[in-house]
Design a protein around this motif. Structure first.
Motif, PDB file in Angstrom:
ATOM      1  N   VAL A 539     -36.050  23.992  19.407  1.00  0.00           N
ATOM      2  CA  VAL A 539     -34.729  23.697  18.854  1.00  0.00           C
ATOM      3  C   VAL A 539     -33.914  22.974  19.927  1.00  0.00           C
ATOM      4  CG1 VAL A 539     -32.590  24.662  17.959  1.00  0.00           C
ATOM      5  CG2 VAL A 539     -34.783  25.683  17.306  1.00  0.00           C
ATOM      6  N   PHE A 540     -33.354  21.805  19.564  1.00  0.00           N
ATOM      7  CA  PHE A 540     -32.531  21.031  20.501  1.00  0.00           C
ATOM      8  C   PHE A 540     -31.060  21.286  20.174  1.00  0.00           C
ATOM      9  CE2 PHE A 540     -36.602  18.850  20.179  1.00  0.00           C
ATOM     10  CZ  PHE A 540     -36.949  18.754  21.515  1.00  0.00           C
ATOM     11  N   THR A 541     -30.356  21.836  21.174  1.00  0.00           N
ATOM     12  CA  THR A 541     -29.005  22.342  20.945  1.00  0.00           C
ATOM     13  C   THR A 541     -27.900  21.393  21.382  1.00  0.00           C
ATOM     14  OG1 THR A 541     -29.039  23.466  23.092  1.00  0.00           O
ATOM     15  CG2 THR A 541     -29.808  24.716  21.166  1.00  0.00           C
ATOM     16  N   GLY A 542     -28.241  20.323  22.098  1.00  0.00           N
ATOM     17  CA  GLY A 542     -27.223  19.420  22.613  1.00  0.00           C
ATOM     18  C   GLY A 542     -26.807  19.799  24.031  1.00  0.00           C
ATOM     19  N   LEU A 543     -26.360  18.819  24.780  1.00  0.00           N
ATOM     20  CA  LEU A 543     -25.974  19.055  26.168  1.00  0.00           C
ATOM     21  C   LEU A 543     -24.824  20.059  26.243  1.00  0.00           C
ATOM     22  CD1 LEU A 543     -26.089  15.429  27.638  1.00  0.00           C
ATOM     23  CD2 LEU A 543     -27.736  17.274  28.006  1.00  0.00           C
TER      24      LEU A 543
END
Length: 615
Positions: A539-543
């Motif tokens: 899952v990519f959550t954002g910086l």
């Protein structure tokens, strides 16, 4: 008194001494009995046995272990037999039995005795090894749980590993064969175990011989090679392990207990960097060393590394009671002769620091105490400034006040063109240390490095815990990259700075190319025996606040110089006006104490023009 076994060996040697001399006399007289032969035997035999037995008894022959007989033992036997023969000849002359002296007899006696003693030792070793080597494929008959094992690498490391496995009937490994890329080794045998193919043929060999486990015995293997092997093992459905590194192989110290699982460090795109341990040892031995932040990941490893070099005293300071208790106990157990002093102290408390320095008078200081978590410090900028800036100012100033020889500040790559509060506060600490170093008798140095594998709160432990729970793995961005180094590397780099530091420098380790975090996560999933994106969701959550896609090690325009170590770079000191900087920093600290966050961020931008807040 010798043990019963040594006594038995000595009695056997007396028999061999007697037998060798008797046969030598018989050879001299062509095995023809005569009165002259009998007379010679009666007058010389007691002297020969007595003198040669005495020489044997006073030698080092009975301090060796037969089953490990080696070339060193053969040389010792040669020396002892030669001395025994010469002294027995001189003994006969001294006791006026010279008319019975025959140089031919003594030459024969020397050759026969040497052969008999050597044979007695090495026949026993052959017998011991033969009990394991008669049927190497069944060398673990007494262990029903031994797994069919393939060794990658039929070199010195593979040879040592096989010997160690064969010596232990209870070994968990049953070695079936080797794979090696050397053409001349194909289908050859080592201690009866065959080289079954090349490394590229590993999947076929695994399937053909029902291999369960693979041990990688190539100590010089780089990450790319290990990654390829791990991939092949994964595809073949077998478990895989590694032997220790090259230094252990050179010492001949390869034990079954040293075989370990492949770890993420083995798969990174850069081989670990070895530093000048002898130079570090020469400097730190006998010194009084103080480490701040001694209970943290880096601080505790610095303590372990320093302890190896026999300092006169190792002082640990930290404000975390329980972790400090554990590192003190660990060091006391591992280094019982070392004087370890653990003191609770907050580096923001200058008066407490002065009390400690006044009582101990440290000669070398490693300042590792800091707040380091980027998102947390974005929400707590006041604490970041008070700890990372004021704490560093206190440590550096007190170190100079009490005449410390060397002071090393532990910094971070996040101090370069910072986008977050944490990196900015570390950059300010770098500037202060450089400003203070000008004209100071204390040698101030800074060490700047990237992310440390396995440190508290770093990405590896987080990913490992997420994998253990079945996922998902949370990654901020698919393109985010970071520089990585191991905890021992980071700590040794800090220690190396002590040897190279002249004042005001910033040291950086050559860490190769940055690593994509998503690739790191994929490798961790594979090492856990699962398939990325299938068994474990990503899952990519954002910086996060203050986080950059990539980190840098140098500012643009920094003059990078060489050091005595090819893998360590140093930035030429850039000195600033100390009084002016102190004035600005005092305003910053007053603003922090007033908890004025808006003004605090503005002042951080003024002090570090490269600071570009992301929020």
């Amino acid at each position: 008194m010798p043990s019963n076994r040594r006594l038995a060996v000595f009695l056997l040697d007396i028999i061999l001494i007697a037998a060798a001399y008797c046969v030598a006399l018989l050879l001299e007289y062509d095995f023809r009995a005569s009165v002259f032969l009998l007379d010679t035997f009666v007058h010389t035999f007691p002297y020969i046995v007595a003198i040669q037995s005495a020489v044997f008894l006073t030698s080092n022959l009975y301090r060796s272990i037969w089953k490990y007989a080696s070339l060193h033992d053969a040389i010792e036997i040669f020396k002892t037999v030669s001395i025994a023969t010469i002294l027995s000849g001189l003994g006969l002359l001294f006791f006026r039995e010279g008319h019975h002296f025959s140089r031919v007899v003594f030459m024969l006696d020397w050759g026969l005795l040497l052969t008999l003693v050597l044979s007695s030792r090495f026949v026993w070793r052959l017998y011991r090894e033969n009990s394991f080597l008669v049927s190497p494929r069944n060398n673990n008959n007494n262990n029903d749980y031994a797994q069919r094992t393939l060794i990658v690498g039929a070199g010195d490391a593979g040879n040592m590993l096989l010997r160690e496995i064969l010596k232990q009937p209870s070994s968990p490994f049953r070695v079936i064969g080797f794979v090696d890329d050397a053409e001349e080794k194909q289908h050859m045998r080592m201690m009866g175990v065959e080289v079954l193919g090349t490394i590229d043929q590993l999947p076929q060999v695994v399937a053909q011989h029902a291999i369960v486990k693979v041990i990688i015995a190539v100590p010089s293997a780089g990450p790319k090679f290990v990654r390829s092997l791990v991939q092949q093992c994964k595809q073949s459905g077998v478990r895989f392990k590694l032997i220790p590194g090259l230094s252990e192989i050179l010492r001949g110290d390869v034990k079954i207990s040293h075989i370990r699982d492949v770890e993420i460090e083995d798969l990174l795109g850069r081989a670990p960097v070895s530093l000048d341990e002898q130079g570090i040892a020469n400097y730190l031995q006998g010194m009084r060393v103080l480490v701040s932040g001694a209970a943290g990941s880096i601080g505790s490893e610095i303590c372990r590394q320093v302890a190896r070099y026999s300092p006169a005293m190792l002082v640990l300071i930290d404000n975390a009671e329980t972790p400090l208790f554990y590192i003190e106990r660990e060091l006391a157990a591992s280094f019982p002769t070392l004087r370890v002093v653990a003191l609770l102290c907050d580096v923001r408390n200058r008066e407490r620091l002065e009390q400690i320095f006044d009582g101990i008078m440290p000669e070398v200081v490693f300042h590792a105490a800091a707040y380091k978590h980027v998102p947390l410090m974005e929400h707590n900028p006041v604490e970041a400034v008070l700890c990372n800036v004021m704490g560093s100012m206190n440590m550096a100033t007190v170190s100079e006040q009490f005449g410390v020889h060397n002071f090393v500040l532990v910094s971070t790559d996040k101090a370069v063109n910072p986008t977050n509060v944490m990196g900015t506060t570390k950059r300010i600490a770098e500037k202060f240390v450089q400003a203070l170093s000008e004209g100071s008798t204390t040698k101030f140095s800074t060490v700047r490095f990237g992310n440390v594998l396995g440190s508290n709160g770093s990405v590896i432990p987080v990913f490992t815990e997420q994998i253990r729970k079945g996922g998902p793995l949370t990654i901020t961005h698919p393109d985010i990259t970071r520089f990585f180094m191991t905890i021992p590397e980071a700590s040794q780099l800090v220690l190396q700075a002590v040897c190279f530091g002249k004042g005001g420098e910033i040291f950086v380790l050559d860490m190769g190319e940055p690593v994509r975090i998503v690739e790191l996560a994929e490798e961790l999933v594979r090492l856990s025996g699962m398939t990325p994106y299938t068994d474990i969701e990503f899952v990519f959550t954002g910086l996060r606040p203050g986080e950059k896609l990539y980190e840098e090690l140098f500012f643009k325009g920094e003059n990078i110089l060489k050091t005595p170590h090819e893998k360590i770079h140093v930035m030429e000191p850039v000195f600033q006006d100390y009084e002016q900087l102190c004035c600005s920093l005092e305003k910053l600290l007053c603003t922090a104490r007033d908890n004025n966050v808006v003004s605090l961020r503005t002042m951080l931008c003024e002090l570090v023009p490269e600071y570009r807040p992301t929020v």
